[in-house]
Design a protein around this motif. Structure first.
Motif, mmCIF file in Angstrom:
data_model
loop_
_atom_site.group_PDB
_atom_site.id
_atom_site.type_symbol
_atom_site.label_atom_id
_atom_site.label_comp_id
_atom_site.label_asym_id
_atom_site.label_seq_id
_atom_site.Cartn_x
_atom_site.Cartn_y
_atom_site.Cartn_z
ATOM 1 N N LEU A 110 2.864 -5.372 5.454
ATOM 2 C CA LEU A 110 3.622 -6.406 4.748
ATOM 3 C C LEU A 110 3.323 -6.352 3.255
ATOM 4 C CD1 LEU A 110 5.476 -8.945 4.783
ATOM 5 C CD2 LEU A 110 3.365 -10.278 4.872
ATOM 6 N N LEU A 111 2.041 -6.241 2.910
ATOM 7 C CA LEU A 111 1.661 -6.181 1.495
ATOM 8 C C LEU A 111 2.172 -4.901 0.833
ATOM 9 C CD1 LEU A 111 -1.952 -7.605 1.762
ATOM 10 C CD2 LEU A 111 0.132 -8.796 1.052
ATOM 11 N N LEU A 112 2.164 -3.802 1.570
ATOM 12 C CA LEU A 112 2.678 -2.541 1.046
ATOM 13 C C LEU A 112 4.183 -2.644 0.794
ATOM 14 C CD1 LEU A 112 1.312 0.148 0.396
ATOM 15 C CD2 LEU A 112 2.061 0.967 2.631
ATOM 16 N N ASP A 113 4.896 -3.268 1.726
ATOM 17 C CA ASP A 113 6.332 -3.490 1.529
ATOM 18 C C ASP A 113 6.585 -4.337 0.290
ATOM 19 O OD1 ASP A 113 7.135 -2.021 3.730
ATOM 20 O OD2 ASP A 113 7.343 -3.771 5.042
ATOM 21 N N LEU A 114 5.747 -5.326 0.087
ATOM 22 C CA LEU A 114 5.900 -6.194 -1.084
ATOM 23 C C LEU A 114 5.795 -5.387 -2.377
ATOM 24 C CD1 LEU A 114 6.327 -9.010 -2.167
ATOM 25 C CD2 LEU A 114 3.866 -9.374 -2.046
ATOM 26 N N LEU A 115 4.868 -4.462 -2.441
ATOM 27 C CA LEU A 115 4.763 -3.600 -3.631
ATOM 28 C C LEU A 115 6.043 -2.782 -3.821
ATOM 29 C CD1 LEU A 115 1.083 -2.313 -3.370
ATOM 30 C CD2 LEU A 115 1.998 -4.019 -4.950
ATOM 31 N N ARG A 116 6.623 -2.347 -2.726
ATOM 32 C CA ARG A 116 7.875 -1.599 -2.814
ATOM 33 C C ARG A 116 8.995 -2.484 -3.368
ATOM 34 N NH1 ARG A 116 8.529 -0.138 2.344
ATOM 35 N NH2 ARG A 116 7.248 1.701 2.061
ATOM 36 N N TRP A 117 9.105 -3.692 -2.860
ATOM 37 C CA TRP A 117 10.173 -4.589 -3.303
ATOM 38 C C TRP A 117 9.984 -5.033 -4.745
ATOM 39 C CZ3 TRP A 117 8.823 -7.684 1.568
ATOM 40 C CH2 TRP A 117 9.279 -7.001 2.701
ATOM 41 N N GLN A 118 8.741 -5.097 -5.188
ATOM 42 C CA GLN A 118 8.461 -5.468 -6.568
ATOM 43 C C GLN A 118 8.606 -4.279 -7.512
ATOM 44 O OE1 GLN A 118 4.487 -7.104 -6.203
ATOM 45 N NE2 GLN A 118 5.284 -9.190 -5.979
ATOM 46 N N ILE A 119 8.986 -3.159 -6.960
ATOM 47 C CA ILE A 119 9.171 -1.913 -7.706
ATOM 48 C C ILE A 119 7.898 -1.578 -8.493
ATOM 49 C CG2 ILE A 119 10.720 -0.573 -9.179
ATOM 50 C CD1 ILE A 119 12.862 -2.735 -8.608
ATOM 51 N N GLN A 120 6.816 -1.449 -7.743
ATOM 52 C CA GLN A 120 5.524 -1.074 -8.300
ATOM 53 C C GLN A 120 5.066 0.228 -7.633
ATOM 54 O OE1 GLN A 120 2.577 -4.140 -8.625
ATOM 55 N NE2 GLN A 120 4.114 -5.753 -8.782
ATOM 56 N N PRO A 121 5.722 1.338 -7.979
ATOM 57 C CA PRO A 121 5.440 2.601 -7.274
ATOM 58 C C PRO A 121 4.013 3.101 -7.447
ATOM 59 C CG PRO A 121 6.835 2.997 -9.185
ATOM 60 C CD PRO A 121 6.726 1.501 -9.017
ATOM 61 N N LYS A 122 3.413 2.878 -8.599
ATOM 62 C CA LYS A 122 2.046 3.361 -8.801
ATOM 63 C C LYS A 122 1.061 2.612 -7.902
ATOM 64 C CE LYS A 122 2.762 4.967 -13.501
ATOM 65 N NZ LYS A 122 2.492 4.746 -14.916
ATOM 66 N N ARG A 123 1.190 1.300 -7.844
ATOM 67 C CA ARG A 123 0.297 0.507 -6.991
ATOM 68 C C ARG A 123 0.558 0.811 -5.515
ATOM 69 N NH1 ARG A 123 0.234 -5.581 -8.714
ATOM 70 N NH2 ARG A 123 -1.549 -5.599 -7.324
ATOM 71 N N HIS A 124 1.829 0.999 -5.168
ATOM 72 C CA HIS A 124 2.187 1.352 -3.790
ATOM 73 C C HIS A 124 1.561 2.692 -3.412
ATOM 74 C CE1 HIS A 124 4.694 2.887 -0.502
ATOM 75 N NE2 HIS A 124 4.953 1.626 -0.220
ATOM 76 N N ALA A 125 1.720 3.676 -4.277
ATOM 77 C CA ALA A 125 1.158 5.006 -4.012
ATOM 78 C C ALA A 125 -0.365 4.954 -3.936
ATOM 79 C CB ALA A 125 1.609 5.994 -5.081
ATOM 80 N N LEU A 126 -0.984 4.232 -4.865
ATOM 81 C CA LEU A 126 -2.443 4.130 -4.873
ATOM 82 C C LEU A 126 -2.954 3.486 -3.586
ATOM 83 C CD1 LEU A 126 -5.134 4.487 -6.369
ATOM 84 C CD2 LEU A 126 -4.760 2.210 -7.365
ATOM 85 N N ALA A 127 -2.328 2.388 -3.194
ATOM 86 C CA ALA A 127 -2.743 1.707 -1.961
ATOM 87 C C ALA A 127 -2.551 2.634 -0.756
ATOM 88 C CB ALA A 127 -1.961 0.414 -1.771
ATOM 89 N N SER A 128 -1.445 3.334 -0.697
ATOM 90 C CA SER A 128 -1.174 4.240 0.418
ATOM 91 C C SER A 128 -2.179 5.380 0.473
ATOM 92 C CB SER A 128 0.240 4.819 0.311
ATOM 93 O OG SER A 128 1.199 3.823 0.434
#
Length: 166
Positions: A110-128
């Motif tokens: 859910l939190l990872l999806d939220l980063l995607r919807w907020q258009i935060q690709p760097k944070r999404h990639a880092l978390a992944s």
């Protein structure tokens, strides 16, 4: 990790792991009623930051509460689930770890999806990336060094999701 797991897990353990992963996938959809899809819809339509925060907060609390209820009930029923699912009450520990992995991964996604919807690709990639590395590292050590089998794989998933949530 498949070459490592197939080398260090018995065929029966690998089969158990595969079955548990299928159950986990279905459970992650059913436990929270795919609330993340509903959140994606309303989040995109929210006009103000306050509206977005309200949507996210409601969804997050629903997800956390749903998984807490799920964990409490499933942990209490773990011996019966092990018997029904794995035909062995002695694999209750695997069920207990699977239940925790389902909950932690559900919150993490859910939190990872939220980063995607907020258009935060760097944070999404880092978390992944960090979550995957921790999951692979802990899982590999738990299976290869500690010889924990299926529990080791699930412990790796729990650790990766926990770090990803952070």
């Amino acid at each position: 990790l498949i070459p490592i797991y197939t080398r260090f897990l018995l065929p029966s353990e690998y089969g158990t792991l595969d079955l548990l992963m299928i159950v986990a996938t279905v459970a992650n959809y059913l436990v929270v009623l795919e609330i993340s899809q509903g959140l994606a819809r309303v989040y995109a339509d929210a006009r103000t930051d306050a509206d977005k925060r309200s949507c996210v907060s409601s969804a997050a609390w629903f997800v956390v509460a749903s998984y807490v209820v799920f964990v409490v009930i499933a942990q209490a029923l773990a011996p019966a689930i092990a018997t029904a699912l794995l035909d062995s009450r002695q694999q209750t520990i695997e069920i207990r770890f699977m239940v925790l992995a389902i909950a932690m991964n559900g919150i993490y996604y859910l939190l990872l999806d939220l980063l995607r919807w907020q258009i935060q690709p760097k944070r999404h990639a880092l978390a992944s990336i960090v979550s995957s590395m921790v999951s692979a590292g802990v899982g590999t050590v738990a299976v290869v060094v500690a010889d924990l089998g299926v529990v080791g794989v699930l412990a790796g998933q729990i650790a990766g999701a926990t770090v990803g949530i952070g």
